[in-house]
Design an enzyme around this catalytic site. Structure first.
Site, PDB file in Angstrom:
ATOM      1  N   THR A  46      -1.506 -23.392 -24.140  1.00 56.98           N
ATOM      2  CA  THR A  46      -1.610 -24.614 -24.857  1.00 56.98           C
ATOM      3  C   THR A  46      -0.265 -24.907 -25.673  1.00 56.98           C
ATOM      4  O   THR A  46       0.137 -25.954 -26.143  1.00 56.98           O
ATOM      5  CB  THR A  46      -2.816 -24.781 -25.875  1.00 56.98           C
ATOM      6  OG1 THR A  46      -2.802 -23.702 -26.615  1.00 56.98           O
ATOM      7  CG2 THR A  46      -4.148 -24.873 -24.965  1.00 56.98           C
ATOM      8  N   ASP A  47       0.261 -23.741 -25.733  1.00 58.17           N
ATOM      9  CA  ASP A  47       1.392 -23.728 -26.874  1.00 58.17           C
ATOM     10  C   ASP A  47       2.501 -24.415 -26.266  1.00 58.17           C
ATOM     11  O   ASP A  47       2.974 -25.377 -27.116  1.00 58.17           O
ATOM     12  CB  ASP A  47       2.156 -22.208 -26.960  1.00 58.17           C
ATOM     13  CG  ASP A  47       1.286 -21.407 -27.656  1.00 58.17           C
ATOM     14  OD1 ASP A  47       0.019 -21.488 -28.112  1.00 58.17           O
ATOM     15  OD2 ASP A  47       1.570 -20.315 -28.110  1.00 58.17           O
ATOM     16  N   THR A  79      -4.649 -19.489 -22.044  1.00 59.14           N
ATOM     17  CA  THR A  79      -5.806 -19.149 -22.468  1.00 59.14           C
ATOM     18  C   THR A  79      -6.915 -19.481 -21.533  1.00 59.14           C
ATOM     19  O   THR A  79      -7.880 -18.859 -21.485  1.00 59.14           O
ATOM     20  CB  THR A  79      -6.064 -19.979 -23.800  1.00 59.14           C
ATOM     21  OG1 THR A  79      -5.238 -19.161 -24.847  1.00 59.14           O
ATOM     22  CG2 THR A  79      -7.496 -19.750 -24.361  1.00 59.14           C
ATOM     23  N   LYS A 110       0.261 -30.460 -29.683  1.00 59.09           N
ATOM     24  CA  LYS A 110      -0.846 -29.498 -30.310  1.00 59.09           C
ATOM     25  C   LYS A 110      -0.726 -29.613 -31.730  1.00 59.09           C
ATOM     26  O   LYS A 110       0.359 -29.328 -32.161  1.00 59.09           O
ATOM     27  CB  LYS A 110      -0.713 -28.082 -29.384  1.00 59.09           C
ATOM     28  CG  LYS A 110      -1.581 -27.131 -30.133  1.00 59.09           C
ATOM     29  CD  LYS A 110      -1.508 -25.617 -29.498  1.00 59.09           C
ATOM     30  CE  LYS A 110      -2.175 -24.617 -29.822  1.00 59.09           C
ATOM     31  NZ  LYS A 110      -2.130 -23.334 -29.198  1.00 59.09           N
ATOM     32  N   TYR A 129      -7.961 -12.254 -27.514  1.00 58.92           N
ATOM     33  CA  TYR A 129      -8.207 -12.137 -26.088  1.00 58.92           C
ATOM     34  C   TYR A 129      -6.554 -12.143 -25.683  1.00 58.92           C
ATOM     35  O   TYR A 129      -5.682 -12.155 -26.305  1.00 58.92           O
ATOM     36  CB  TYR A 129      -8.681 -13.390 -25.559  1.00 58.92           C
ATOM     37  CG  TYR A 129      -7.937 -14.517 -25.758  1.00 58.92           C
ATOM     38  CD1 TYR A 129      -8.209 -15.231 -27.004  1.00 58.92           C
ATOM     39  CD2 TYR A 129      -6.827 -15.017 -24.931  1.00 58.92           C
ATOM     40  CE1 TYR A 129      -7.376 -16.350 -27.316  1.00 58.92           C
ATOM     41  CE2 TYR A 129      -6.120 -16.068 -25.269  1.00 58.92           C
ATOM     42  CZ  TYR A 129      -6.432 -16.827 -26.580  1.00 58.92           C
ATOM     43  OH  TYR A 129      -5.794 -17.949 -26.754  1.00 58.92           O
ATOM     44  N   GLU A 153      18.190 -43.936 -42.966  1.00 60.52           N
ATOM     45  CA  GLU A 153      18.601 -43.136 -44.155  1.00 60.52           C
ATOM     46  C   GLU A 153      20.086 -42.324 -43.612  1.00 60.52           C
ATOM     47  O   GLU A 153      20.334 -41.642 -44.525  1.00 60.52           O
ATOM     48  CB  GLU A 153      17.519 -41.909 -44.500  1.00 60.52           C
ATOM     49  CG  GLU A 153      16.582 -42.644 -45.225  1.00 60.52           C
ATOM     50  CD  GLU A 153      15.712 -41.337 -46.272  1.00 60.52           C
ATOM     51  OE1 GLU A 153      14.488 -40.988 -45.688  1.00 60.52           O
ATOM     52  OE2 GLU A 153      16.226 -40.682 -46.935  1.00 60.52           O
TER      53      GLU A 153
HETATM   54  N1  DAS Z   1      -0.393 -18.053 -25.857  1.00 57.86           N
HETATM   55  C1  DAS Z   1      -0.904 -19.417 -25.500  1.00 57.86           C
HETATM   56  C2  DAS Z   1      -0.471 -20.130 -24.301  1.00 57.86           C
HETATM   57  O1  DAS Z   1      -0.412 -19.530 -23.325  1.00 57.86           O
HETATM   58  C3  DAS Z   1      -2.334 -19.209 -25.271  1.00 57.86           C
HETATM   59  C4  DAS Z   1      -3.031 -20.869 -25.139  1.00 57.86           C
HETATM   60  O2  DAS Z   1      -3.238 -21.257 -26.154  1.00 57.86           O
HETATM   61  O3  DAS Z   1      -3.110 -20.988 -23.862  1.00 57.86           O
HETATM   62  O4  DAS Z   1      -0.032 -21.071 -24.646  1.00 57.86           O
END
Ligand code: DAS
Length: 353
Positions: A116-117, A36, A189, A50, A310
């Site tokens: 970010t994923d 992103t 995240k 986007y 457990e």
């Molecule tokens: N699809 C997500 C990624 O590329 C977009 C982001 O949040 O960066 O990880």
């Protein structure tokens, strides 16, 4: 002719005057992978609609002129993908490039721009395998640069200033999102729609504000120069997969993953990394066939899985992932199993990293 020589002399003088400032500045390389932070949308009012991985690294750098006040910055476009599409091969390629750059005398710090994923996985991977005490900073954004109140510009500016700073050396791989300094090991995240998306269960290491780092704690686990794993000796990662735990779960997924060649199954268990009683026999069969069983927890704020709480891990010869979430446990197991398949060695590694 004289006027020409005078003009040349003035240009040379100006360049020499500026040279010390430029030459004195730390060298920072930005390795761009997509996400992103390189995203673009059609409408300034759309922060969630986007396309990721569109803007090239040179345009990202050109969009923040003040970077040049902090460091000698140059960019490399390593990939241009959304990070959900990362593979083990992407990790290896990126890790080797980071390690090679870290060895260069003209490179004082490295920034990785990333979706970010799976940012938390890449940050942890680099933390485990790159032998340098130079700052390595992984950064992304929750909104594309085309949207109002986009966060990428400040996140990237912070990442470059941290990568250029002396006091960020030796702290392991860092993640700068939303003004926070987080450890690449701890951060994950926690939500997919807020700019304050990344959190470390045990707290951030500090803050970066107006280009200055404020530290409050230091990493406790082994990393970078103190790691026994070295990307220069790793050309592929062990096949490790994740099986999710939930009410009514069966052993179908774990068995299918093992049939496809998984050398370890990370159990994204409920609560304490708990395993449904009906699933245990199938997992014990897999263990008997040499597949490692590693218990993690899918609780949101981060699990805390200890041995024989457990589940009788000693009796089953299973490993616990302690506070690593399933996706980070997969990274550690995939790296560790390039060196060992011994469950007791794996458990030592999970306690230490
Ligand atoms: N699809 C997500 C990624 O590329 C977009 C982001 O949040 O960066 O990880």
């Amino acid at each position: 002719m004289n006027r020409f020589l005078v003009r040349c002399a003035l240009i040379v003088a100006a360049f020499c005057q500026a040279l010390p400032a430029f030459a004195d500045k730390p060298g920072v390389v930005i390795l761009a992978t997509g996400g992103t932070i390189a995203g673009a949308g059609a409408d300034v009012a759309k922060s969630a609609t986007y396309q990721a991985a569109k803007v090239p690294v040179d345009k990202l750098i050109a969009g923040i002129p003040t970077l040049a006040d902090v460091a000698r910055v140059r960019g490399e476009q390593v990939f241009q993908i959304a990070s959900e599409s990362f593979t083990n091969e992407h990790l290896i390629t990126l890790g080797k490039r980071v390690a090679a750059l870290a060895k260069q005398a003209d490179v004082d710090g490295i920034v990785v721009t990333h979706g970010t994923d799976t940012l938390e996985e890449t940050a942890y991977f680099l933390n485990l395998v790159v032998h340098t005490d130079k700052p390595i900073v992984v950064v992304g954004s929750m909104r594309p640069g085309t949207a109002m109140s986009a966060d990428g510009m400040l996140n990237l500016s912070n990442a470059v200033s941290v990568a250029a700073s002396q006091d960020a050396r030796g702290k392991g791989v860092l993640v700068t999102m939303n003004d926070e300094l987080n450890s690449g090991r701890d951060v994950s995240k926690m939500i997919n729609i807020k700019t304050e998306a990344f959190k470390s269960p045990w707290g951030a290491l500090g803050m970066v504000v107006e280009g200055k780092n404020y530290w409050f704690r230091l990493p406790a686990k082994r990393h970078t120069v103190n790691s026994e794993f070295d990307i220069e000796k790793i050309d592929s990662l062990a096949p490790v997969e994740i099986a999710y735990g939930y009410g009514n779960v069966s052993d179908t997924a774990a068995k299918a993953l093992a049939d496809k060649g998984a050398k370890a199954i990370i159990l994204a268990g409920t609560g304490n990394g708990s395993v449904a009683a009906r699933v245990v026999p199938g997992l014990r069969d897999l263990r008997a066939k040499g597949v490692q069983i590693i218990r993690s927890s899918h609780v949101n704020a981060g699990g805390f899985v200890i041995r024989n709480a457990e589940q009788p891990d000693d009796q089953y010869d299973w490993v616990v992932a302690h506070d690593l979430n399933p996706q980070k446990a997969r990274i550690l197991a995939a790296v560790a199993m390039t060196k060992t398949s011994d469950s007791k060695e794996l458990q030592r590694i999970f306690w230490e990293y």
